[in-house]
Design a protein around this motif. Structure first.
Motif, PDB file in Angstrom:
ATOM      1  N   LEU A   1      -1.335  10.714   2.407  1.00 58.19           N
ATOM      2  CA  LEU A   1      -2.073   9.851   3.333  1.00 58.19           C
ATOM      3  C   LEU A   1      -2.275  10.568   4.667  1.00 58.19           C
ATOM      4  O   LEU A   1      -3.343  10.506   5.261  1.00 58.19           O
ATOM      5  CB  LEU A   1      -1.293   8.550   3.534  1.00 58.19           C
ATOM      6  CG  LEU A   1      -1.849   7.543   4.530  1.00 58.19           C
ATOM      7  CD1 LEU A   1      -3.173   6.992   4.051  1.00 58.19           C
ATOM      8  CD2 LEU A   1      -0.859   6.405   4.749  1.00 58.19           C
TER       9      LEU A   1
ATOM     10  N   GLU B   1      -8.869   7.362   9.084  1.00 64.06           N
ATOM     11  CA  GLU B   1      -8.063   6.160   8.858  1.00 64.06           C
ATOM     12  C   GLU B   1      -8.762   4.940   9.425  1.00 64.06           C
ATOM     13  O   GLU B   1      -9.659   5.045  10.257  1.00 64.06           O
ATOM     14  CB  GLU B   1      -6.668   6.316   9.462  1.00 64.06           C
ATOM     15  CG  GLU B   1      -6.682   6.565  10.947  1.00 64.06           C
ATOM     16  CD  GLU B   1      -5.359   7.163  11.446  1.00 64.06           C
ATOM     17  OE1 GLU B   1      -4.616   7.732  10.630  1.00 64.06           O
ATOM     18  OE2 GLU B   1      -5.095   7.048  12.640  1.00 64.06           O
TER      19      GLU B   1
ATOM     20  N   TRP C   1     -10.710   2.376   2.042  1.00 67.48           N
ATOM     21  CA  TRP C   1     -11.241   3.722   2.222  1.00 67.48           C
ATOM     22  C   TRP C   1     -12.417   3.685   3.188  1.00 67.48           C
ATOM     23  O   TRP C   1     -12.838   2.610   3.622  1.00 67.48           O
ATOM     24  CB  TRP C   1     -11.622   4.367   0.887  1.00 67.48           C
ATOM     25  CG  TRP C   1     -12.812   3.800   0.182  1.00 67.48           C
ATOM     26  CD1 TRP C   1     -14.091   4.257   0.234  1.00 67.48           C
ATOM     27  CD2 TRP C   1     -12.827   2.664  -0.712  1.00 67.48           C
ATOM     28  NE1 TRP C   1     -14.897   3.474  -0.568  1.00 67.48           N
ATOM     29  CE2 TRP C   1     -14.155   2.503  -1.146  1.00 67.48           C
ATOM     30  CE3 TRP C   1     -11.855   1.774  -1.177  1.00 67.48           C
ATOM     31  CZ2 TRP C   1     -14.527   1.488  -2.038  1.00 67.48           C
ATOM     32  CZ3 TRP C   1     -12.232   0.771  -2.053  1.00 67.48           C
ATOM     33  CH2 TRP C   1     -13.541   0.640  -2.473  1.00 67.48           C
TER      34      TRP C   1
ATOM     35  N   ARG D   1      -4.262   7.011   0.301  1.00 66.15           N
ATOM     36  CA  ARG D   1      -4.953   5.951   1.039  1.00 66.15           C
ATOM     37  C   ARG D   1      -3.979   4.824   1.362  1.00 66.15           C
ATOM     38  O   ARG D   1      -2.984   4.651   0.664  1.00 66.15           O
ATOM     39  CB  ARG D   1      -6.064   5.332   0.182  1.00 66.15           C
ATOM     40  CG  ARG D   1      -7.155   6.294  -0.227  1.00 66.15           C
ATOM     41  CD  ARG D   1      -8.283   6.303   0.771  1.00 66.15           C
ATOM     42  NE  ARG D   1      -9.409   7.047   0.254  1.00 66.15           N
ATOM     43  CZ  ARG D   1     -10.127   7.895   0.964  1.00 66.15           C
ATOM     44  NH1 ARG D   1      -9.833   8.110   2.227  1.00 66.15           N
ATOM     45  NH2 ARG D   1     -11.143   8.528   0.438  1.00 66.15           N
TER      46      ARG D   1
ATOM     47  N   ARG E   1      -6.459  -1.209  -1.779  1.00 66.76           N
ATOM     48  CA  ARG E   1      -6.939   0.087  -1.311  1.00 66.76           C
ATOM     49  C   ARG E   1      -7.986  -0.077  -0.223  1.00 66.76           C
ATOM     50  O   ARG E   1      -8.830  -0.956  -0.300  1.00 66.76           O
ATOM     51  CB  ARG E   1      -7.533   0.878  -2.488  1.00 66.76           C
ATOM     52  CG  ARG E   1      -7.708   2.364  -2.194  1.00 66.76           C
ATOM     53  CD  ARG E   1      -7.898   3.100  -3.522  1.00 66.76           C
ATOM     54  NE  ARG E   1      -8.307   4.473  -3.356  1.00 66.76           N
ATOM     55  CZ  ARG E   1      -7.468   5.509  -3.340  1.00 66.76           C
ATOM     56  NH1 ARG E   1      -6.177   5.298  -3.435  1.00 66.76           N
ATOM     57  NH2 ARG E   1      -7.929   6.729  -3.215  1.00 66.76           N
TER      58      ARG E   1
END
Lengths: 367, 484
Positions: free
Chosen positions: B283, A273, A302, B456, A300
């Motif tokens: 997630l 994360e 990532w 995500r 988003r």
């Protein structure tokens, strides 16, 4: 029993480029990956093809890589959406300006066509820039690709060259037999190859361990942020003097914010994360550079893994002490120079003199 | 450096995500036991989708108050009279593995550090695409219920109601009751599918009676009902939707594509069932299983609604579709399990209390399961997605592109996404995931092999202006120089 001239373990840009050139030279090849081709760093990186963020020592390689990405029709099946645009690295403070100047000189010395320009001139090249920009490093050999298309393009090219592609197959170990390497998969299946190439990105340390070779590979967890499609807010590739920003807008209007801000994760779990401070910091920096970016929405976030050796330089060459075994990886901004690095290694494997010097792993062996 | 968050991260015993029937029940029971509870929802008040409240300006007169409205009011009052903190108009955009919940609300960003987390984020509507599903006038059944329930607006002058399950009947009845016109009902289920569901539906005679009275209204209005039919195409001709329908078998396969009928209206309200919302559990990398009788992918839970992630509980339809009534018990059990694990409630008390909940849950679940059977995904319905049909409507990805990518070797959902951009748009795959997973599964053999998209952040798009707040260049914590 299947036997190959070369087996490449690791299906990223490095491994794919290496195997592609080898098979074009009549070698019987296989490429193996624990997941899908180019689904880790090679598919999740920012796709930046800039010299403004490249380590000075790697400039000549990055220029070759830039040329390859700009001519994919000559060597890769289908494109990866390469765009050639201006690149700017920016300075907003006096200190940054000093740093910028030093870095320009170092990169110029290695052959990068980078020029120091005023803030005003930078704004002419990039009208979306913040007025407070003092000066910039300008390079016209810059641009980007759409990194997530890389796996698709390589897959088609490899298939066309009759490379065996074995995806979703985790290798557990490699045993050395007389004249052959025995590659043993998690499910106990195995295959044999005369030569092996380890191209496993951040997992190279563990792979080299199969052969009892110890090299420390650090794993960086790079954060990437993408916005929803938005009206044109910029047309160049942007960075800042110290290299901690990469910013570009794709043809479809989405803006990608990167630059190597770190998130949480490791080799085992991958990217886990983002760290809120880093997420917000990275976006603030991007909005400082292109103020209109604040009207977009983030859709988003990532994390992409990046490998780094102790001296932050690549390991490309023969694996010390083991004949017919090769390694390739840990190239800073490796996506950009990857296709060229793979070609260089294939020259070595085919017992030719590589066009440019390789990076002997021997210097990093923990003795 | 200025604070990144408008407030510091506040510590709290329990955060409940979603203020529908399950979330409200969970939050209430936990709060009553003495836990410090925060409940968060993106809507302006509690009720979830089923008991969605109208805007303040739209409050109905008593005579217009439906049972659902009254139930919603009851839940909203419960929250108001409790000790828990309710945050509405707050969108959760991130949940971290140490259970920090980040929201963006009317006053910017705020974060909560929860000791335990209950995820009660409900369900999403499945719509299997067909040519014309993206033209104006075609909307979801769930969207129609929002128009009817909270906006008091008819979806069209003359609406064709299509799809399956309880929502089909609810929307048709809702339109009639509001004085609108339903021009036809196209039901994936045949008469025998409904008859098979009957015994289980009897577990809640009150609800069965209600459903039957709705059905009677529909019959009384003389609406043509096509059982065992699917919509195969919709075209707009002079402000009228010309909707082609064809008979299907129980797997969803079109039986006689030549023998299509046409029905007309200016609106098509269509939905192919509900599936559990898994964005947050994906997630968090919780374990999931695919269970068609629960509506699809569900997080793996134990008897006390604990997920595979320590401290994270799931409640309501997010654990598997079974409707609003059982959602209440699921919420209560999850809420009690959470406070017991936090040592706020004794194990003894928990055991005693849970017994009666389980009995009611079983009864309600039986009813819910019958409803879920009527909404069960029919894998062959993907036949209606012709090559020229858009599947991912955020990114305009056609079925032909999906097929081509699979043909050239894409084997998992994330790879398919990289090659086609399906699921990369603002909805992040919420709308198209069911269709795309089903297409891939039909080629690779199963939904398990097709996999799920990686979860995500952000869970919802976040305006960048709200993330950055006010700052100067000096406020940006730029990391150390990259190596030269």
């Amino acid at each position: 029993m299947e036997k190959f001239d070369v087996a490449v373990v690791g299906g990223g840009v490095m491994g794919c480029s290496t195997v592609l050139h080898l098979s074009r030279n009549q070698m019987r090849t296989i490429i193996i990956d624990s997941g899908a081709l180019c689904s880790e760093a090679s598919g999740t990186n920012a796709g930046t093809l800039t010299l403004n963020m490249t380590r000075a020592a790697l400039i000549p390689y990055a220029i070759k890589g830039w040329e390859l990405w700009n001519n994919t029709e000559k060597w890769l099946c289908g494109g990866v959406g390469t765009r050639k645009v201006n690149g700017l690295s920016l300075a907003f403070t006096e200190e940054e300006e000093e740093l910028l100047f030093k870095r320009i000189e170092a990169r110029q010395a290695m052959g990068a066509p980078i020029k120091f320009i005023s803030g005003r001139k930078a704004q002419l090249l990039e009208p979306g820039l913040n007025d407070s920009v003092r000066s910039a490093a300008w390079c016209n050999k810059d641009g980007f690709t759409i990194a997530y298309l890389t796996g698709h393009a390589f897959r088609r090219a490899l298939k066309q060259e009759n490379v065996s592609v074995r995806e979703y197959s985790k290798v557990n170990k490699i045993e050395i037999e007389k004249n052959y390497f025995k590659i043993i998969f998690e499910n106990n299946e195995h295959l044999k190859a005369k030569r092996i190439v380890l191209a496993g990105g951040v997992w190279l340390e563990e792979m080299l361990n199969w052969l009892n070779v110890k090299i420390k590979i650090k794993c960086l967890i790079n954060q990437l942020i993408i916005t929803e499609r938005m009206p044109t807010v910029m047309k160049t590739v942007l960075s800042i003097a110290n290299g901690l920003l990469s910013l570009k807008q794709f043809d479809n209007g989405t803006v990608l914010i990167g630059g190597g801000w770190q998130g949480i994760g490791d080799k085992k779990r991958g990217g886990v994360e983002s760290i809120p401070e880093n997420l917000i910091g990275n976006i603030r920096l991007a909005c400082h550079v292109i103020p209109k970016l604040c009207y977009g929405r983030m859709i988003r976030v990532w994390l992409g893994l990046e490998a780094e050796t102790a001296d932050a330089l690549p390991i490309i060459g023969k694996i010390p002490g083991i004949s017919n075994a090769y390694v390739i990886g840990s190239v800073h901004s490796g996506y950009a120079s990857g296709p060229y690095m793979g070609w260089l290694l294939s020259q070595l494997i085919m017992e030719q003199e590589p066009e440019m010097p390789l990076f002997d792993p021997n210097r990093l062996i923990n003795k | 450096m200025t604070k990144i968050f408008t407030n510091d991260i506040k510590k709290v015993d329990l955060v409940v995500l979603g203020a529908g029937p399950a979330g409200v029940a969970a939050a209430n029971v936990a709060s009553k036991e003495g836990a410090e509870v925060v409940i968060i929802d993106e809507n302006s008040s509690a009720g979830g989708q089923i008991y969605r409240a109208p805007p303040n300006e739209f409050q109905p007169q008593n005579s217009f108050k439906s049972d659902e409205f009254r139930e919603g009011e009851k839940q909203r009052n419960l929250l108001e009279n409790s000790n828990l903190t309710a945050l509405f108009k707050h969108r959760v955009w991130s949940v971290s593995s140490d259970l920090v919940v980040s929201t963006v609300g009317p006053n910017g960003l705020s974060s909560w550090h929860a000791r335990s987390l209950i995820i009660a984020n409900g369900a999403l509507e499945r719509i299997i695409p067909f040519p014309g599903w993206t033209i104006p006038g075609v909307i979801g059944l769930a969207a129609s219920t929002i128009l009817l329930k909270s906006q008091y607006v008819l979806p069209g002058q003359s609406t064709v109601v299509a799809g399956c399950g309880p929502l089909l009947i609810a929307v048709a009845n809702g339109i009639i009751k509001s004085g609108g016109k339903v021009s036809a009902i196209i039901d994936l289920n045949s008469k025998s599918d409904w008859i098979k569901a009957f015994p289980r539906l009897l577990s809640r005679p009150d609800q069965l009676f209600k459903g039957m009275s709705w059905f009677a209204n529909i019959m009384k209005a003389g609406i043509k009902l096509y059982g065992g039919h699917a919509v195969t195409n919709t075209k707009q001709v002079d402000n009228v939707l010309r909707i082609s329908i064809a008979p299907i078998n129980s797997a969803g396969s079109i039986l006689d594509s030549k023998n299509q009928k046409i029905v007309e209206g200016d609106c098509l309200a269509i939905g192919h069932g509900l599936f559990p919302s898994t964005e947050i559990t994906r997630l968090l990398k919780a374990k999931h299983i695919y269970d068609p009788l629960k509506g699809g992918w569900v997080p793996l839970i134990d008897d006390d609604f604990r997920s595979s992630i320590p401290g994270v509980y799931i409640a309501g339809d997010a654990t598997g579709i079974s409707g609003a009534f059982s959602a209440v018990q699921k919420g209560r059990i999850a809420g009690m399990a959470a406070v017991r694990d936090l040592n706020v409630m004794s194990s003894q008390k928990y055991k005693a209390k849970i017994k009666s909940e389980l009995i009611i849950l079983k009864k309600n679940e039986n009813f819910g399961k019958a409803a879920v059977r009527l909404m069960k995904f029919r894998p062959e319905l993907i036949q209606t997605i012709t090559s020229e049909t858009i599947v991912c409507r955020c990114e305009d990805v056609f079925r032909s592109e999906i097929d081509e990518a699979i043909e050239s070797g894409a084997r998992d959902l994330n790879q398919l996404k990289a090659w086609t951009r399906c699921g990369m748009g603002p909805c992040q795959g919420r709308t198209c995931s069911e269709a795309i997973e089903a297409i891939l599964a039909s080629k690779v053999g199963s939904r398990e092999l097709a996999g799920q998209w990686t979860g995500r952040t952000p869970l919802r798009p976040v305006p960048i202006e709200q993330i950055i707040g006010k700052y100067t260049y000096e406020d940006i914590p730029i990391p150390e120089n990259a190596p030269l």
